[in-house]
Design a protein around this motif. Structure first.
Motif, short mmCIF file in Angstrom:
data_model
loop_
_atom_site.label_atom_id
_atom_site.label_comp_id
_atom_site.label_asym_id
_atom_site.label_seq_id
_atom_site.Cartn_x
_atom_site.Cartn_y
_atom_site.Cartn_z
N ASN A 470 44.31 34.58 46.94
CA ASN A 470 44.31 34.89 45.51
C ASN A 470 45.52 34.19 44.87
O ASN A 470 46.67 34.50 45.21
N VAL A 564 50.45 48.45 37.32
CA VAL A 564 49.01 48.58 37.06
C VAL A 564 48.45 47.28 36.50
O VAL A 564 47.36 46.83 36.89
N ALA A 565 49.18 46.66 35.58
CA ALA A 565 48.72 45.40 34.99
C ALA A 565 48.58 44.32 36.05
O ALA A 565 47.60 43.56 36.06
N LEU A 567 48.00 44.76 39.25
CA LEU A 567 46.85 45.08 40.08
C LEU A 567 45.54 44.73 39.39
O LEU A 567 44.63 44.16 40.01
N VAL A 568 45.44 45.05 38.11
CA VAL A 568 44.21 44.78 37.37
C VAL A 568 43.94 43.27 37.31
O VAL A 568 42.80 42.82 37.56
N VAL A 569 44.97 42.48 37.04
CA VAL A 569 44.77 41.04 36.93
C VAL A 569 44.47 40.44 38.30
O VAL A 569 43.61 39.55 38.42
N LEU A 571 42.94 41.93 40.77
CA LEU A 571 41.54 42.28 41.06
C LEU A 571 40.58 41.40 40.28
O LEU A 571 39.54 40.96 40.81
N ALA A 572 40.90 41.12 39.03
CA ALA A 572 40.04 40.26 38.21
C ALA A 572 39.97 38.85 38.77
O ALA A 572 38.90 38.23 38.84
#
Length: 601
Positions: A470, A564-565, A567-569, A571-572
């Motif tokens: 990633n 959190v931000a 992790l979200v990015v 994952l995206a």
């Protein structure tokens, strides 16, 4: 504030074992000037030397029950040696429950990402052409056999018995190939591409589970343990190697097992040390000069076995033997210093370091040698009869089988050190940490109506299996390495050294094989072996941020929001790249738009 000595293992709470050490060894007459007696006054701060390296607390007087807070000597030593955060972990049933729920959820996510359409593509991709066929003949014959010219089309079509009754020259030990063979046996046989890769997938899933549990105890946080497992579950390097039958996946697994065993040993040793020092102090003795012995350490033996299996997969496991061996000795030095042992460095070197070497190194060697058992018992194995055919050559004092094996290893060494050939995906290790030049394992482009590309498709179709981590995770991981070094020194935090150890062992040695020192052909996909440690290094600054904002609502909320931000990015990004990690058919324009860098193609 950071709890720099929070626990890092996955064990429970073993009680101190053994009987009290001979108290004559700890008499006050042996104590240097200023050393504390049991129940006596502490050494003046000016007499205490500074820590010799990050993560080692300055020696301090051993606690006694007379301090007025009602705790026993052992309880106070345990908190000093393991940290308050570790001591609080798992006290509540809710923490234990969510710890396992989080582990199971993340592990299931990893399983879906790795097992879904595992058999696609039904082709031997990249170095599967060696290891799948080697594993198959190793399981059937006891040694790797040669194959006729261009055997892959027949093998992929199900004609898997075209091998020759002649041993092949292979340059890697057998453990990884035995594991691939076990997967083939369990998954339906060598005609199934799902079976070729089953062991890799299982090992990849188990690695995620292990990392959750290791990180949870390493950082004394259920949440951050789950975060670490989640990042490994969705990383491209981890996913691709879990879906491909290459040896490096198994090397990564055994290295991670060894690291977990040493963390478990760290906790058990510190619990024993606290118990035995407390016995001495409560009996009126002192540790002003030397401390107690800790007995045999089974987790350290397990680490030696795991490291032997790592070396039995690929020789690069040797670097982990060296780095992890140093790491566990440093932990012991720190423990005796923190427990108030006066001559902690001498004591630890004699009663901890020497036994550590004798437990880990010979064990790893014996396990490695045992991994060649099928070579020993099969007279037709490659070079098995070399000693009999070359009397008086080689190391003549060795028995013939060992002399033959040593000669074989000399050939393997010459191959590995002399391997130098042009390859379009060869890469310098400097770029590995940001995945600058990933390795393409498989790529296929089909026009509409050709192969599996629909006839009514608006454009050509593409399928790819690219060993590319990633990109965001690895970029942040590279930054986190610098941050972790700085934080580790500034906070004197042992956890920083722990998370960096695997990256150091798995990455830095390869610089010796790259320009300007050498021109050996090496690849970015070797970085899978230290991928879990890149994840741990990325998580470590997050942990520090949460710990140091505890009790400050505004700063804490900001730290949580940033985590959190991220992790979200991440994952995206993984969702976007997932088709190109797993051989899914996508429009050619999709592949072009995702593979934005020239160096990725």
């Amino acid at each position: 504030m950071t709890a720099p000595d929070a626990d890092a293992t996955t064990t429970g709470d073993p009680a101190p074992a053994g009987t009290p050490t001979n108290h004559a060894r700890h008499r006050a007459a042996d104590a240097p000037d200023g050393a504390p007696e049991a129940g006596g006054a502490p050494v003046p701060p000016s007499h205490q030397p500074p820590p010799p390296f990050p993560g080692v607390p300055a020696p301090s007087p051993s606690p006694t029950p007379a301090d007025g807070d009602g705790r026993t000597t052992q309880a106070k030593l345990l908190e000093r040696l393991l940290g308050a955060r570790r001591m609080r972990l798992d006290l509540r049933r809710r923490d234990r429950f969510w710890g396992w729920v989080g582990t199971i959820v993340v592990t299931l996510l990893a399983a879906v990402a790795r097992l879904w359409q595992l058999g696609q593509p039904h082709q031997l991709v990249f170095d599967e052409t060696y290891y799948v066929k080697d594993a198959f003949t190793l399981g059937r014959l006891g040694f790797e056999a040669q194959w006729p010219d261009e055997p892959n089309p027949a093998f992929e079509a199900g004609d898997v018995l075209t091998y020759l009754d002649k041993a092949a020259y292979v340059v890697h030990p057998p453990i990884g190939k035995w594991m691939i063979w076990l997967g083939m046996e369990a998954g339906g046989g060598a005609t199934s591409s799902f079976a070729w890769r089953l062991s890799s997938a299982i090992v990849g899933i188990l690695a995620v589970l292990l990392l959750v549990r290791i990180a949870r105890r390493l950082f004394a946080s259920t949440t951050m343990g789950v975060v670490a497992g989640l990042l490994l579950a969705v990383d491209g390097e981890a996913i691709v190697h879990s879906r491909t039958a290459l040896l490096d996946q198994f090397l990564m697994f055994w290295v991670l097992v060894a690291f977990g065993c040493l963390l478990m040993d760290r906790e058990q040793a510190r619990r024993r040390l606290a118990g035995r020092v407390a016995e001495i102090l409560d009996a009126g003795g002192t540790v002003a000069r030397y401390g107690p012995r800790l007995g045999f350490r089974w987790w350290r033996l397990a680490a030696g076995v795991s490291l032997g299996l790592a070396c039995g997969t690929k020789w690069s496991g040797l670097w982990f033997v060296a780095v992890f061996g140093i790491l566990t000795v440093l932990w012991d030095l720190a423990a005796r210093r923190a427990a108030g042992v006066g001559r902690w460095w001498e004591d630890s070197l004699v009663v901890d370091a020497v036994p550590a070497f004798l437990t880990i190194v010979p064990t790893a060697f014996v396990v490695y040698l045992a991994s060649w058992w099928s070579w020993f018992v099969n007279q037709g194995a490659y070079l098995r009869q070399w000693a009999a055919e070359h009397p008086g050559e080689g190391v003549t004092w060795l028995p013939d089988p060992l002399r033959s094996l040593l000669h074989y290893h000399q050939q393997m060494w010459d191959f590995h050190t002399g391997l130098s050939s042009d390859h379009p995906y060869a890469s310098h290790p400097l770029g590995w940490i940001v995945q600058w030049r990933p390795t393409s394992f498989f790529w296929e482009k089909e026009s509409p109506g050709q192969g599996s590309c629909p006839a009514d498709a608006a454009e050509a179709c593409a399928r790819a299996v690219t060993s590319l981590g990633n990109p965001l995770l690895w970029l942040l991981g590279a930054i986190a390495i610098v941050a972790t070094i700085w934080l580790g020194i500034r906070l004197r935090d042992w956890r920083a050294l722990a998370v960096l150890s695997g990256t150091a062992a798995g990455w830095l040695p390869w610089f010796a094989y790259a320009p300007p020192f050498s021109d050996r052909t090496i690849f970015t996909f070797y970085s899978i072996v230290f991928t879990p440690f890149v994840v741990l290094t990325l998580v470590y600054p997050m942990v520090v941020a949460l710990e140091r904002t505890e009790g400050r609502r505004r700063e804490r909320s900001l730290a949580v929001a940033v985590i959190v931000a991220v992790l979200v990015v991440v994952l995206a990004v993984s969702a976007v790249f997932y088709p190109l990690w797993t051989g899914m058919q996508v429009p050619y324009s999709y592949w072009q738009n995702v593979m934005r860098l020239e160096s990725w193609i």
